[in-house]
Design a protein around this motif. Structure first.
Motif, mmCIF file in Angstrom:
data_model
loop_
_atom_site.group_PDB
_atom_site.id
_atom_site.type_symbol
_atom_site.label_atom_id
_atom_site.label_comp_id
_atom_site.label_asym_id
_atom_site.label_seq_id
_atom_site.Cartn_x
_atom_site.Cartn_y
_atom_site.Cartn_z
ATOM 1 N N ILE A 134 0.868 -1.185 0.000
ATOM 2 C CA ILE A 134 0.000 0.000 0.000
ATOM 3 C C ILE A 134 0.900 1.228 0.000
ATOM 4 O O ILE A 134 1.819 1.327 0.816
ATOM 5 C CB ILE A 134 -0.925 0.015 1.225
ATOM 6 C CG1 ILE A 134 -1.873 -1.173 1.193
ATOM 7 C CG2 ILE A 134 -1.715 1.322 1.299
ATOM 8 C CD1 ILE A 134 -2.703 -1.360 2.450
ATOM 9 N N TYR A 228 -8.561 -1.272 1.458
ATOM 10 C CA TYR A 228 -8.131 -2.643 1.772
ATOM 11 C C TYR A 228 -9.331 -3.585 1.852
ATOM 12 O O TYR A 228 -9.314 -4.685 1.279
ATOM 13 C CB TYR A 228 -7.352 -2.645 3.083
ATOM 14 C CG TYR A 228 -6.920 -4.019 3.539
ATOM 15 C CD1 TYR A 228 -5.984 -4.757 2.818
ATOM 16 C CD2 TYR A 228 -7.459 -4.589 4.699
ATOM 17 C CE1 TYR A 228 -5.592 -6.020 3.239
ATOM 18 C CE2 TYR A 228 -7.065 -5.850 5.125
ATOM 19 C CZ TYR A 228 -6.138 -6.549 4.392
ATOM 20 O OH TYR A 228 -5.747 -7.806 4.805
ATOM 21 N N GLN A 232 -10.042 -6.593 -0.874
ATOM 22 C CA GLN A 232 -10.170 -7.989 -0.452
ATOM 23 C C GLN A 232 -11.463 -8.616 -0.964
ATOM 24 O O GLN A 232 -11.468 -9.747 -1.467
ATOM 25 C CB GLN A 232 -10.121 -8.070 1.067
ATOM 26 C CG GLN A 232 -8.737 -8.023 1.682
ATOM 27 C CD GLN A 232 -8.766 -8.555 3.102
ATOM 28 O OE1 GLN A 232 -9.568 -8.128 3.919
ATOM 29 N NE2 GLN A 232 -7.903 -9.491 3.400
ATOM 30 N N HIS A 269 -2.977 -11.228 0.372
ATOM 31 C CA HIS A 269 -3.570 -10.048 0.997
ATOM 32 C C HIS A 269 -4.009 -10.277 2.441
ATOM 33 O O HIS A 269 -4.530 -9.354 3.079
ATOM 34 C CB HIS A 269 -4.770 -9.567 0.171
ATOM 35 C CG HIS A 269 -5.845 -10.607 -0.022
ATOM 36 N ND1 HIS A 269 -6.859 -10.800 0.881
ATOM 37 C CD2 HIS A 269 -6.050 -11.485 -1.034
ATOM 38 C CE1 HIS A 269 -7.643 -11.759 0.452
ATOM 39 N NE2 HIS A 269 -7.186 -12.207 -0.713
ATOM 40 N N ILE A 273 1.733 -7.646 4.755
ATOM 41 C CA ILE A 273 1.526 -6.512 3.857
ATOM 42 C C ILE A 273 2.545 -5.421 4.176
ATOM 43 O O ILE A 273 2.895 -5.186 5.330
ATOM 44 C CB ILE A 273 0.084 -5.986 3.984
ATOM 45 C CG1 ILE A 273 -0.894 -7.028 3.427
ATOM 46 C CG2 ILE A 273 -0.099 -4.655 3.277
ATOM 47 C CD1 ILE A 273 -2.341 -6.706 3.683
ATOM 48 N N ILE A 300 -5.337 -4.140 9.456
ATOM 49 C CA ILE A 300 -4.550 -4.482 8.273
ATOM 50 C C ILE A 300 -3.234 -5.106 8.737
ATOM 51 O O ILE A 300 -2.494 -4.482 9.501
ATOM 52 C CB ILE A 300 -4.287 -3.239 7.411
ATOM 53 C CG1 ILE A 300 -5.618 -2.579 7.007
ATOM 54 C CG2 ILE A 300 -3.481 -3.606 6.166
ATOM 55 C CD1 ILE A 300 -5.460 -1.257 6.287
#
Length: 451
Positions: A134, A228, A232, A269, A273, A300
């Motif tokens: 990200i 996010y 997903q 994912h 991350i 996350i």
């Protein structure tokens, strides 16, 4: 056509820009615009979260020969021009010949809306998945102004989701319409300065030293969580997910949602991350992990942070520190900071960064300074064709090498054998206009100081 430098790596790079609506749209914070034209929605508040947009940079399947070119500057150019004028403080009319000439010509040499390459076809491994990254841009940035850095990561075999923040920190962005009942106003979101907003009594976010930037951090965190979660759902093939290309162009959805032969998503994912960003984007990374996960969102699983020239001023002091709760304990992420020479020589700021990093990375020396670099060295502005000269490409290459070495767990070896390092030695090289000493770090451009 003017093109940014091609990025070389293991894989060709594709870019597809996605958007998802926020339903219901909502206001973030209490900042109001000092001067505002009454819109069809009658809005006077500065930060309205109605859509999240991001560009995905990824290893591309080029077997069908997709077009290799996307616009570098956000369209329509008139809105980008207004945003650049707001950001720079320069006259709209002084800037327009440059913006319209270069803005219409400069392209990014990537494959537009190409299918995502299947990792099994790329590597032959049945268990291979593309890691997820990200990226958060800095003040005056956009989803495309860090294309060199994001493409470098994608060419190494990663999927990078580069947010286009709609919080007034970008030059300009244009929301799309999502249908009757809760549609976007389609009004451009332009760059905001502190002096462009005000608060009523007792409404200022007092825990932040820069109130507007503090509310923008809150806004950015929501954008990251929404992106996010939506991404997903998209990868899982959820029927109810609303995610389209920003320009409405078709794309190969199956290449993203198909599974590997082992039944896993082609993109990793669920864990491990990486979060990376530049300047205010780095502050966003600190803020994301230093605050509680908002109700309704899932945490996350960020395991690594690559922070490019982090700007610490908007963050509460002391801190930030990694947020921990009994319900959702976080493993401390590995953190790498790559600083510009200018930010390292900013004594008070560098001292605060060192204090924060001593908490986040107590076991390692993870602040690297690239000699000869400036704050813009991390963005495409440092390598724009026809406008910038000097060592921009050299420094951009070092930034990419260091970042990939860290992500591949080979940073120590790279600093010993691949990239020359030097000790931090400050030299006086003259006097500034205000009479204060002008300083620089001794050594060759592109060498690295480890501190």
């Amino acid at each position: 056509m003017l093109s940014l430098p091609p990025v070389h790596g293991r894989f060709p790079v594709g870019v597809t820009t996605f958007a998802t609506p926020v339903r219901p749209s909502r206001r973030v914070g209490n900042a109001q615009l000092k001067s505002v034209k009454v819109s069809s929605a009658g809005r006077t508040y500065a930060l309205n979260l109605e859509e999240v947009a991001f560009a995905a940079y990824y290893p591309a399947d080029t077997s069908n020969k997709p077009p290799k070119s996307i616009d570098w500057l956000v369209r329509p150019l008139k809105h980008s021009l207004t945003g650049i004028s707001n950001y720079s403080g320069l006259s709209y009319w002084l800037l327009w010949p440059i913006v319209f000439f270069f803005g219409s010509l400069i392209k990014i040499p990537v494959y537009r809306n190409a299918p995502l390459l299947r990792p099994e076809e790329a590597s032959g491994s049945l268990e291979k998945q593309w890691p997820l990254v990200i990226f958060s841009h800095g003040l005056g940035g956009s989803r495309t102004t860090y294309s060199q850095f994001c493409s470098r990561l994608a060419a190494s075999g990663r999927v990078v989701l580069a947010l286009e923040h709609r919080d007034g920190t970008g030059i300009a962005s244009i929301p799309k319409s999502w249908g009757i009942g809760d549609k976007s106003t389609n009004e451009p979101v332009l760059y905001l300065r502190e002096e462009d907003v005000f608060w009523k009594d007792n409404e200022v976010v007092k825990e932040y030293p820069k109130p507007l930037r503090g509310e923008q951090l809150n806004f950015r965190r929501d954008e990251v969580y929404i992106m996010y979660e939506t991404f997903q759902k998209f990868l899982r093939g959820d029927a109810g997910v609303e995610m389209e290309t920003l320009d409405g162009a078709p794309f190969d959805k199956a290449s993203w949602t198909n599974l590997t032969s082992e039944g896993a998503s082609v993109i990793k994912h669920h864990d491990d991350i990486t979060f990376t960003g530049h300047s205010f984007g780095s502050a966003t990374g600190f803020s994301l992990l230093a605050t509680q996960t908002p109700q309704g969102y899932q945490r996350i699983p960020i395991s690594k942070l690559v922070l490019l020239d982090p700007w610490m001023d908007p963050l509460p002091s002391p801190g930030p520190e990694l947020y921990q709760s009994k319900e959702q304990p976080q493993e401390p992420p590995k953190v790498l900071v790559i600083n510009s020479e200018a930010f390292t020589l900013w004594k008070d700021h560098f001292s605060r960064l060192q204090d924060v990093m001593s908490v986040w990375e107590p076991q390692g020396q993870r602040i690297l300074t690239i000699l000869g670099s400036q704050h813009i060295s991390f963005s495409d502005f440092a390598v724009l064709p026809g406008l910038v000269k000097g060592h921009g490409r050299l420094i951009m290459n070092v930034i990419g090498q260091l970042s990939l070495a860290f992500l591949d767990d080979t940073l120590d070896e790279t600093l010993k054998e691949g990239i020359p390092t030097t000790k931090m030695t400050v030299e006086l090289v003259g006097t500034k206009k205000d009479g204060t000493p002008k300083k620089k770090l001794a050594g060759e451009v592109g060498h690295v100081v480890v501190s």
